[in-house]
Design an enzyme around this catalytic site. Structure first.
Site, mmCIF file in Angstrom:
data_model
loop_
_atom_site.group_PDB
_atom_site.id
_atom_site.type_symbol
_atom_site.label_atom_id
_atom_site.label_comp_id
_atom_site.label_asym_id
_atom_site.label_seq_id
_atom_site.Cartn_x
_atom_site.Cartn_y
_atom_site.Cartn_z
ATOM 1 N N CYS A 1 21.989 34.114 -124.149
ATOM 2 C CA CYS A 1 21.378 35.319 -123.600
ATOM 3 C C CYS A 1 19.978 35.025 -123.083
ATOM 4 O O CYS A 1 19.395 33.987 -123.381
ATOM 5 C CB CYS A 1 21.282 36.425 -124.660
ATOM 6 S SG CYS A 1 22.807 36.770 -125.535
ATOM 7 N N GLY B 1 22.686 34.678 -118.524
ATOM 8 C CA GLY B 1 23.643 35.744 -118.764
ATOM 9 C C GLY B 1 23.994 36.473 -117.496
ATOM 10 O O GLY B 1 23.113 37.024 -116.836
ATOM 11 N N ASN C 1 18.904 36.735 -128.801
ATOM 12 C CA ASN C 1 19.601 35.568 -128.284
ATOM 13 C C ASN C 1 19.987 34.713 -129.481
ATOM 14 O O ASN C 1 19.136 34.374 -130.296
ATOM 15 C CB ASN C 1 18.666 34.798 -127.344
ATOM 16 C CG ASN C 1 19.250 33.464 -126.912
ATOM 17 O OD1 ASN C 1 20.461 33.275 -126.900
ATOM 18 N ND2 ASN C 1 18.378 32.535 -126.564
ATOM 19 N N GLY C 2 21.270 34.392 -129.618
ATOM 20 C CA GLY C 2 21.687 33.524 -130.706
ATOM 21 C C GLY C 2 22.568 34.208 -131.720
ATOM 22 O O GLY C 2 23.072 35.311 -131.495
ATOM 23 N N CYS D 1 17.194 23.655 -129.695
ATOM 24 C CA CYS D 1 18.542 23.335 -129.210
ATOM 25 C C CYS D 1 18.510 22.336 -128.063
ATOM 26 O O CYS D 1 17.906 22.587 -127.016
ATOM 27 C CB CYS D 1 19.224 24.626 -128.756
ATOM 28 S SG CYS D 1 20.830 24.393 -127.993
ATOM 29 N N TYR E 1 21.693 21.714 -120.350
ATOM 30 C CA TYR E 1 22.456 22.589 -119.458
ATOM 31 C C TYR E 1 21.863 23.972 -119.247
ATOM 32 O O TYR E 1 21.830 24.470 -118.127
ATOM 33 C CB TYR E 1 23.883 22.754 -120.015
ATOM 34 C CG TYR E 1 24.763 23.681 -119.211
ATOM 35 C CD1 TYR E 1 25.417 23.229 -118.071
ATOM 36 C CD2 TYR E 1 24.930 25.012 -119.589
ATOM 37 C CE1 TYR E 1 26.220 24.087 -117.320
ATOM 38 C CE2 TYR E 1 25.736 25.870 -118.855
ATOM 39 C CZ TYR E 1 26.375 25.408 -117.726
ATOM 40 O OH TYR E 1 27.155 26.244 -116.998
ATOM 41 N N CYS F 1 29.338 24.751 -132.231
ATOM 42 C CA CYS F 1 28.000 25.313 -132.393
ATOM 43 C C CYS F 1 28.104 26.664 -133.099
ATOM 44 O O CYS F 1 28.932 27.496 -132.738
ATOM 45 C CB CYS F 1 27.315 25.505 -131.037
ATOM 46 S SG CYS F 1 25.703 26.319 -131.157
ATOM 47 N N CYS G 1 17.825 20.057 -132.275
ATOM 48 C CA CYS G 1 19.140 20.312 -132.844
ATOM 49 C C CYS G 1 20.169 19.733 -131.887
ATOM 50 O O CYS G 1 20.299 20.198 -130.747
ATOM 51 C CB CYS G 1 19.386 21.809 -133.029
ATOM 52 S SG CYS G 1 21.094 22.183 -133.567
ATOM 53 N N CYS H 1 25.955 19.918 -132.126
ATOM 54 C CA CYS H 1 27.221 19.911 -131.393
ATOM 55 C C CYS H 1 27.613 18.499 -130.952
ATOM 56 O O CYS H 1 28.767 18.258 -130.592
ATOM 57 C CB CYS H 1 27.152 20.846 -130.187
ATOM 58 S SG CYS H 1 25.768 20.523 -129.070
#
Length: 481
Positions: free
Chosen positions: A28, A54, A127-128, A261, A267, A407, A462, A465
């Site tokens: 988001c 988003g 967000n999250g 992240c 990306y 994730c 982090c 993933c």
């Protein structure tokens, strides 16, 4: 003597080993401003800069003295808001939200959420995700809470409302200490705008200033578009309160560690954004340079998967001396397919989004640079496009390691079995997709690419993933207090 309530103690005994599995996750964009007479319009502009975060729905809540008004809808900002709509959203403070849905049903839950109590109002957007959302929700329902959505934001609002402390700031600190995961959240009351970040800083959140007004948003590119000055990143575990007196800060936990992240750099974020003093374009370009060092290839041209592979392709070209060419064209009117809610929609979106330039790639040995391979949908289609256009050789270089793990912190990645890398190595993936070779950047190479920052220090990341090293526990959390 313990200061835990009976509810908290009961929660720990009943839910201590409850594993999170069903909380809604999505990427988001957040934007909020306090102290400006065109608050809603500036939030709209800020969200427009965050549209890449988003494209499925958008909403804005504006505060006019003690009155709160909300407007929201499905689609892009330009689909949801008109000049007439924005003109009706009058007030001096506002928060807004854009979202990607990872489940078709989530389009019915559009943020910000607005709660109108008997003596106050509260607007929340986030967000999250919380990794203990399921347990918290179940316990809240046991004690009488009625939920209208699947949003984690609603869980936070219920906890705040039922926390028996005297001030909103105290209730918020206590509440945030009970939700765990990766999140950035904006809250607005009659008295102020609040920005808060999870204890690991997994999801990004920054502060800015526009004249006498303060801004909080997901990325610095949104500050740039309204001409706001960047102040700083919100720190892990920090609550920043903005009101007519200015800006104050406090921490809601002592257990803090920066683990932003890695997917933001790979990306999600816009190339012109800076996250924790690291420019996104620069980190992607660094990844391309490192790819060239790790896996050079003798080829005629370099092309990129647009748009997030372009920065890495430039870096690869600079190191190898192989010319960078525009070999694949992107249809700018098709949204990002990585996080489309179904495999069918992802495949259709890719077919509509990309086309090869035959005059550039025909008969050539090509290095194709991509930012990442998740399910393999885009890469499979691109390989076929290039082959159909007469490409002689296709050597794929990827600016992220292979994805291996799910994730839990707000990125719409599939379960492990849906990754193209599931039980397959690079050689097997190359064979399946008809590539002549495939190399993904090493974990150390990615960390090096992102870790270069203004202070010359490597920042905490982090990369769960990619390596399974989750920065929080996924179970065994304390509950409601």
């Amino acid at each position: 003597m313990s200061n835990k309530t009976g509810i908290e103690s009961e929660y720990e005994s009943d839910y201590k080993n409850d594993f999170i599995s069903s909380s809604i996750t999505h990427e988001c964009g957040l934007f909020g401003i306090w102290g400006h007479n065109e608050a809603a319009r500036l939030v709209y502009y800020g969200l427009h800069a965050l549209q890449h975060r988003g494209q499925d729905a958008a909403g804005i809540v504006v505060k006019n003295n003690t009155d709160f008004s909300r407007y929201k809808g499905n689609g892009l900002l330009t689909d949801v808001f008109s000049n007439e709509t924005l003109s009706r959203l009058k007030g001096s403070a506002a928060i807004g939200h854009v979202l990607y849905a990872t489940d078709d049903k989530e389009n019915t839950t559009i943020q910000p959420l607005l709660f109108k109590f008997s003596k106050s109002n509260l607007a929340v957007c986030q967000n999250g995700s919380y990794v203990n959302a399921q347990s918290l929700r179940s316990k809240l329902e046991e004690y009488g809470s009625i939920f209208q959505s699947t949003c984690n934001s609603e869980i936070l609002a219920h906890i705040i409302r039922r926390t028996p402390l005297s001030t909103f700031a105290e209730r918020l600190k206590r509440s945030l200490s009970q939700v765990h995961g990766g999140f950035a959240v904006l809250l607005m009351t009659e008295d102020g705008l609040v920005a808060a970040r999870d204890s690991r800083g997994i999801r990004p959140l920054v502060l800015g200033k526009l004249g006498d007004s303060y801004v909080a948003c997901s990325e610095t590119c949104a500050l740039d578009v309204i001409g706001a000055e960047f102040i700083r990143d919100v720190e892990p575990g920090e609550i920043v309160i903005i009101n007519d007196d200015g800006l104050t800060s406090a921490f809601y936990t002592n257990d803090r560690e920066l683990r932003v992240c890695g997917m933001e750099y790979i990306y999600i974020a816009r190339p012109d954004s800076n996250i924790q003093a690291v420019n996104v374009h620069t980190s992607r370009k660094n990844a391309g340079r490192i790819l060239a060092r790790e896996s050079p290839i003798d080829a005629d041209i370099i092309i990129a998967s647009p748009d997030t592979g372009i920065s890495a392709a430039i870096g690869y070209s600079e190191v190898t001396g192989i010319p960078y060419e525009l070999g694949v064209i992107k249809n700018r009117y098709i949204g990002r397919t990585f996080i489309a809610p179904s495999q069918g929609l992802r495949e259709q979106g890719v077919k509509m989004k990309l086309s090869a330039v035959r005059s550039i790639v025909e008969g050539k040995s090509v290095v194709l640079i991509d930012d990442s391979i998740v399910r393999g949908t885009t890469m499979r289609h691109m390989t076929k496009l290039l082959k159909d256009a007469g490409t002689r050789e296709i050597h794929v270089r990827v600016a992220a390691p292979l994805f291996k793990y799910r994730c839990y912190y707000g990125i719409g990645l599939p379960t492990e079995s849906k990754f193209i890398s599931h039980k397959k190595d690079e050689k097997k993936i190359a064979e399946l997709m008809g590539m002549d070779s495939l190399h993904c950047i090493s974990h150390a190479g990615l960390a090096e690419a992102i870790g270069i920052c203004a202070e010359g220090q490597c920042r905490g990341l982090c990369l769960a993933c990619l390596n399974g090293n989750y920065p929080t526990h996924l179970q065994d959390y304390s509950g409601l207090q």
